[in-house]
Design a protein around this motif. Structure first.
Motif, PDB file in Angstrom:
ATOM      1  N   ARG A   1       2.162   9.484 -11.806  1.00 37.15           N
ATOM      2  CA  ARG A   1       1.557   9.003 -10.562  1.00 37.15           C
ATOM      3  C   ARG A   1       1.574   7.476 -10.506  1.00 37.15           C
ATOM      4  NH1 ARG A   1      -3.334   5.843  -9.360  1.00 37.15           N
ATOM      5  NH2 ARG A   1      -4.185   6.570  -7.386  1.00 37.15           N
ATOM      6  N   PHE A   2       1.192   6.821 -11.604  1.00 33.26           N
ATOM      7  CA  PHE A   2       1.159   5.359 -11.636  1.00 33.26           C
ATOM      8  C   PHE A   2       2.562   4.761 -11.595  1.00 33.26           C
ATOM      9  CE2 PHE A   2      -3.135   6.158 -13.107  1.00 33.26           C
ATOM     10  CZ  PHE A   2      -3.847   5.128 -12.527  1.00 33.26           C
ATOM     11  N   LEU A   3       3.493   5.356 -12.358  1.00 31.34           N
ATOM     12  CA  LEU A   3       4.860   4.844 -12.364  1.00 31.34           C
ATOM     13  C   LEU A   3       5.519   5.012 -10.998  1.00 31.34           C
ATOM     14  CD1 LEU A   3       6.108   6.105 -15.855  1.00 31.34           C
ATOM     15  CD2 LEU A   3       5.801   3.721 -15.161  1.00 31.34           C
ATOM     16  N   THR A   4       5.284   6.157 -10.352  1.00 33.23           N
ATOM     17  CA  THR A   4       5.861   6.401  -9.022  1.00 33.23           C
ATOM     18  C   THR A   4       5.362   5.364  -8.020  1.00 33.23           C
ATOM     19  OG1 THR A   4       5.951   8.764  -9.488  1.00 33.23           O
ATOM     20  CG2 THR A   4       6.150   8.114  -7.192  1.00 33.23           C
ATOM     21  N   TYR A   5       4.066   5.059  -8.091  1.00 34.62           N
ATOM     22  CA  TYR A   5       3.472   4.067  -7.190  1.00 34.62           C
ATOM     23  C   TYR A   5       4.105   2.692  -7.390  1.00 34.62           C
ATOM     24  CZ  TYR A   5      -0.074   1.134  -4.969  1.00 34.62           C
ATOM     25  OH  TYR A   5      -0.708   0.219  -4.168  1.00 34.62           O
ATOM     26  N   GLU A   6       4.275   2.290  -8.650  1.00 32.78           N
ATOM     27  CA  GLU A   6       4.852   0.973  -8.938  1.00 32.78           C
ATOM     28  C   GLU A   6       6.324   0.915  -8.575  1.00 32.78           C
ATOM     29  OE1 GLU A   6       2.998  -1.343  -9.447  1.00 32.78           O
ATOM     30  OE2 GLU A   6       1.168  -0.479 -10.290  1.00 32.78           O
ATOM     31  N   ILE A   7       7.046   2.030  -8.776  1.00 28.22           N
ATOM     32  CA  ILE A   7       8.458   2.086  -8.374  1.00 28.22           C
ATOM     33  C   ILE A   7       8.577   1.920  -6.868  1.00 28.22           C
ATOM     34  CG2 ILE A   7      10.467   3.632  -8.181  1.00 28.22           C
ATOM     35  CD1 ILE A   7       9.653   4.722 -10.966  1.00 28.22           C
ATOM     36  N   GLY A   8       7.634   2.548  -6.136  1.00 27.11           N
ATOM     37  CA  GLY A   8       7.620   2.406  -4.673  1.00 27.11           C
ATOM     38  C   GLY A   8       7.377   0.976  -4.235  1.00 27.11           C
ATOM     39  N   ASN A   9       6.559   0.242  -4.984  1.00 28.23           N
ATOM     40  CA  ASN A   9       6.302  -1.169  -4.668  1.00 28.23           C
ATOM     41  C   ASN A   9       7.486  -2.056  -5.010  1.00 28.23           C
ATOM     42  OD1 ASN A   9       3.739  -0.810  -3.643  1.00 28.23           O
ATOM     43  ND2 ASN A   9       2.714  -1.111  -5.610  1.00 28.23           N
ATOM     44  N   GLY A  10       8.306  -1.617  -5.973  1.00 23.87           N
ATOM     45  CA  GLY A  10       9.501  -2.381  -6.347  1.00 23.87           C
ATOM     46  C   GLY A  10       9.228  -3.567  -7.260  1.00 23.87           C
ATOM     47  N   ASP A  11       8.016  -3.646  -7.827  1.00 26.15           N
ATOM     48  CA  ASP A  11       7.669  -4.747  -8.727  1.00 26.15           C
ATOM     49  C   ASP A  11       8.049  -4.348 -10.150  1.00 26.15           C
ATOM     50  OD1 ASP A  11       6.528  -6.695 -10.302  1.00 26.15           O
ATOM     51  OD2 ASP A  11       4.634  -6.763  -9.201  1.00 26.15           O
ATOM     52  N   LYS A  12       9.171  -4.879 -10.657  1.00 29.77           N
ATOM     53  CA  LYS A  12       9.683  -4.484 -11.975  1.00 29.77           C
ATOM     54  C   LYS A  12       8.737  -4.855 -13.110  1.00 29.77           C
ATOM     55  CE  LYS A  12      14.581  -4.428 -10.766  1.00 29.77           C
ATOM     56  NZ  LYS A  12      15.940  -4.914 -11.092  1.00 29.77           N
ATOM     57  N   GLN A  13       8.080  -6.014 -12.980  1.00 32.37           N
ATOM     58  CA  GLN A  13       7.138  -6.426 -14.023  1.00 32.37           C
ATOM     59  C   GLN A  13       5.959  -5.466 -14.102  1.00 32.37           C
ATOM     60  OE1 GLN A  13       7.478  -8.892 -16.348  1.00 32.37           O
ATOM     61  NE2 GLN A  13       5.651  -7.920 -17.223  1.00 32.37           N
ATOM     62  N   SER A  14       5.475  -5.030 -12.930  1.00 37.90           N
ATOM     63  CA  SER A  14       4.357  -4.098 -12.898  1.00 37.90           C
ATOM     64  C   SER A  14       4.754  -2.730 -13.446  1.00 37.90           C
ATOM     65  CB  SER A  14       3.828  -3.956 -11.464  1.00 37.90           C
ATOM     66  OG  SER A  14       2.635  -3.215 -11.438  1.00 37.90           O
ATOM     67  N   ILE A  15       5.984  -2.314 -13.158  1.00 41.17           N
ATOM     68  CA  ILE A  15       6.500  -1.051 -13.704  1.00 41.17           C
ATOM     69  C   ILE A  15       6.525  -1.132 -15.228  1.00 41.17           C
ATOM     70  CG2 ILE A  15       8.509   0.490 -13.859  1.00 41.17           C
ATOM     71  CD1 ILE A  15       9.303  -0.476 -11.048  1.00 41.17           C
ATOM     72  N   ASN A  16       7.045  -2.249 -15.730  1.00 35.86           N
ATOM     73  CA  ASN A  16       7.145  -2.449 -17.173  1.00 35.86           C
ATOM     74  C   ASN A  16       5.768  -2.483 -17.833  1.00 35.86           C
ATOM     75  OD1 ASN A  16       8.552  -2.748 -19.523  1.00 35.86           O
ATOM     76  ND2 ASN A  16       9.243  -4.824 -19.134  1.00 35.86           N
ATOM     77  N   ASP A  17       4.797  -3.162 -17.174  1.00 38.48           N
ATOM     78  CA  ASP A  17       3.433  -3.231 -17.708  1.00 38.48           C
ATOM     79  C   ASP A  17       2.792  -1.846 -17.744  1.00 38.48           C
ATOM     80  OD1 ASP A  17       3.589  -5.931 -18.106  1.00 38.48           O
ATOM     81  OD2 ASP A  17       2.475  -6.483 -16.292  1.00 38.48           O
TER      82      ASP A  17
ATOM     83  N   ASN B   1      11.337   8.728 -11.405  1.00 34.49           N
ATOM     84  CA  ASN B   1      12.608   8.301 -10.807  1.00 34.49           C
ATOM     85  C   ASN B   1      13.404   9.472 -10.236  1.00 34.49           C
ATOM     86  OD1 ASN B   1      13.316   5.235 -11.296  1.00 34.49           O
ATOM     87  ND2 ASN B   1      12.200   5.916 -13.106  1.00 34.49           N
ATOM     88  N   GLU B   2      12.783  10.664 -10.250  1.00 36.54           N
ATOM     89  CA  GLU B   2      13.360  11.881  -9.659  1.00 36.54           C
ATOM     90  C   GLU B   2      14.693  12.281 -10.299  1.00 36.54           C
ATOM     91  OE1 GLU B   2      12.994  12.350  -5.385  1.00 36.54           O
ATOM     92  OE2 GLU B   2      11.768  10.542  -5.307  1.00 36.54           O
ATOM     93  N   LYS B   3      14.830  12.045 -11.594  1.00 38.85           N
ATOM     94  CA  LYS B   3      16.019  12.464 -12.330  1.00 38.85           C
ATOM     95  C   LYS B   3      15.788  13.869 -12.903  1.00 38.85           C
ATOM     96  CE  LYS B   3      18.060   8.515 -11.649  1.00 38.85           C
ATOM     97  NZ  LYS B   3      19.227   8.394 -10.735  1.00 38.85           N
ATOM     98  N   MET B   4      15.537  14.813 -11.984  1.00 44.70           N
ATOM     99  CA  MET B   4      15.172  16.171 -12.410  1.00 44.70           C
ATOM    100  C   MET B   4      16.328  16.877 -13.116  1.00 44.70           C
ATOM    101  SD  MET B   4      12.103  16.209 -11.594  1.00 44.70           S
ATOM    102  CE  MET B   4      10.872  15.605 -10.451  1.00 44.70           C
ATOM    103  N   GLN B   5      17.552  16.492 -12.793  1.00 48.87           N
ATOM    104  CA  GLN B   5      18.710  17.093 -13.445  1.00 48.87           C
ATOM    105  C   GLN B   5      18.689  16.786 -14.941  1.00 48.87           C
ATOM    106  OE1 GLN B   5      22.443  15.925 -11.710  1.00 48.87           O
ATOM    107  NE2 GLN B   5      23.652  17.313 -12.969  1.00 48.87           N
ATOM    108  N   ALA B   6      18.446  15.521 -15.273  1.00 47.47           N
ATOM    109  CA  ALA B   6      18.372  15.140 -16.689  1.00 47.47           C
ATOM    110  C   ALA B   6      17.183  15.806 -17.362  1.00 47.47           C
ATOM    111  CB  ALA B   6      18.253  13.619 -16.807  1.00 47.47           C
ATOM    112  N   PHE B   7      16.041  15.833 -16.660  1.00 51.30           N
ATOM    113  CA  PHE B   7      14.841  16.466 -17.199  1.00 51.30           C
ATOM    114  C   PHE B   7      15.112  17.940 -17.511  1.00 51.30           C
ATOM    115  CE2 PHE B   7      10.558  18.382 -16.627  1.00 51.30           C
ATOM    116  CZ  PHE B   7       9.884  17.643 -17.585  1.00 51.30           C
ATOM    117  N   ALA B   8      15.834  18.607 -16.607  1.00 50.50           N
ATOM    118  CA  ALA B   8      16.156  20.022 -16.812  1.00 50.50           C
ATOM    119  C   ALA B   8      17.105  20.211 -17.998  1.00 50.50           C
ATOM    120  CB  ALA B   8      16.786  20.597 -15.543  1.00 50.50           C
ATOM    121  N   TYR B   9      18.128  19.371 -18.097  1.00 46.55           N
ATOM    122  CA  TYR B   9      19.114  19.518 -19.164  1.00 46.55           C
ATOM    123  C   TYR B   9      18.501  19.263 -20.549  1.00 46.55           C
ATOM    124  CZ  TYR B   9      22.838  19.771 -15.669  1.00 46.55           C
ATOM    125  OH  TYR B   9      23.643  20.150 -14.629  1.00 46.55           O
ATOM    126  N   ILE B  10      17.639  18.234 -20.645  1.00 50.63           N
ATOM    127  CA  ILE B  10      17.015  17.952 -21.938  1.00 50.63           C
ATOM    128  C   ILE B  10      16.070  19.079 -22.331  1.00 50.63           C
ATOM    129  CG2 ILE B  10      15.504  16.363 -23.205  1.00 50.63           C
ATOM    130  CD1 ILE B  10      16.638  14.092 -21.466  1.00 50.63           C
TER     131      ILE B  10
END
Length: 287
Positions: A69-85, A154-163
């Motif tokens: 939930r938190f990562l999705t919110y920060e990705i939506g904001n586009g702030d890379k530093q905040s995503i990393n934090d 990041n909605e990479k469900m294909q990778a999530f499914a394969y792993i």
């Protein structure tokens, strides 16, 4: 909601259901093989002793949801530093939780195992192997949560499914390997599942670092970020704790009063329960 968003949700849901159906089939087949090679009593021991630790996997699911939930919110904001934090703070919090978990479970779990559980004296050493390997496995899975959450956010469900399918396939391989009479089957099963957890954790980490290059693990000193994450995940864990008491708490009580044979039956029943509940949870993950 736009047409493209609807299509993306449908696509991600299909990947997750594809993962779920294959994992269900592999899981049921694996359980049958493990039961055959371990026997009823050892299978029951693994379910109740490993369950003392794996019951906290429900908290892992709650934490994954919260961190996503938190990562999705920060990705939506586009702030890379905040995503990393957010990512780094999540890893730090989970490392602290692993430390607390080990400090509590080592003395309390061993005492309960030795004094309260109905396990044959000649299998108590094997039960301790299961317990220790389960603690390591849980710790590894807990540390994997931010990487899993990053992939889902990041909605990479294909990778999530394969792993996830790779993990199921490795567990199937473990089920066949314990049929080789070179070591105590129960001890071997616990150790091999721990190795599988390490391999899967490495795979998630490699995928995340390769595809999300903006993520650099560092010491996060953002106190507000820590408070925000701890507050949300704390409330989320309350629901997970209730589920723990409902599922694995019953498993421990069954052992105290009726022994490992009943635990074996309960373990198979929980496989079916998990499969049924996956239908709704996979759709909600995509949304």
């Amino acid at each position: 909601m736009s047409s493209s968003e609807n299509k993306r949700i449908a696509k991600n849901t299909l990947f997750l259901y594809f993962r779920m159906f294959l994992m269900m089939g592999i899981s049921f087949f694996t359980t049958r093989i493990v039961l055959e090679h371990l026997g009823v009593h050892d299978f029951g021991i693994y379910n109740v002793v490993g369950g003392m630790v794996s019951m906290f996997a429900l908290i892992s699911a709650a934490l994954t949801s919260a961190i996503t939930r938190f990562l999705t919110y920060e990705i939506g904001n586009g702030d890379k530093q905040s995503i990393n934090d957010t990512f780094s703070a999540s890893v730090s919090i989970l490392l602290l939780l692993v430390l607390i978990f080990v400090i509590i479970m080592e003395p309390c779990g061993i005492w309960f195992l030795n004094n309260k559980m109905q396990i044959s004296p000649n299998r108590i050493i094997a039960a301790h192997w299961v317990f220790q390997c389960s603690i390591v496995t849980f710790g590894i899975n807990l540390i994997s949560i931010p990487y899993n959450a990053l992939i889902v956010a990041n909605e990479k469900m294909q990778a999530f499914a394969y792993i996830s399918l790779l993990e199921a396939a490795l567990k199937l391989g473990v089920a066949f390997m314990i049929s080789i009479p070179i070591f105590d089957s129960l001890k071997m099963y616990a150790v091999l599942l721990m190795i599988v957890a390490i391999l899967v954790r490495y795979t998630y980490g490699r995928y995340a670092t390769a595809h999300f290059q903006e993520i650099k693990l560092h010491i996060c000193m953002n106190i507000d970020k820590f408070k925000e994450l701890l507050s949300f995940t704390g409330w989320t864990c309350i629901g997970g704790s209730a589920s723990i008491l409902n599922n694995q708490g019953v498993n421990i009580l069954l052992n105290v009063f009726w022994g490992t044979t009943v635990n074996a039956a309960r373990g198979i029943a929980l496989q079916v329960t998990t499969a049924v509940s996956s239908f709704s949870s996979n759709f909600m993950m995509a949304v």
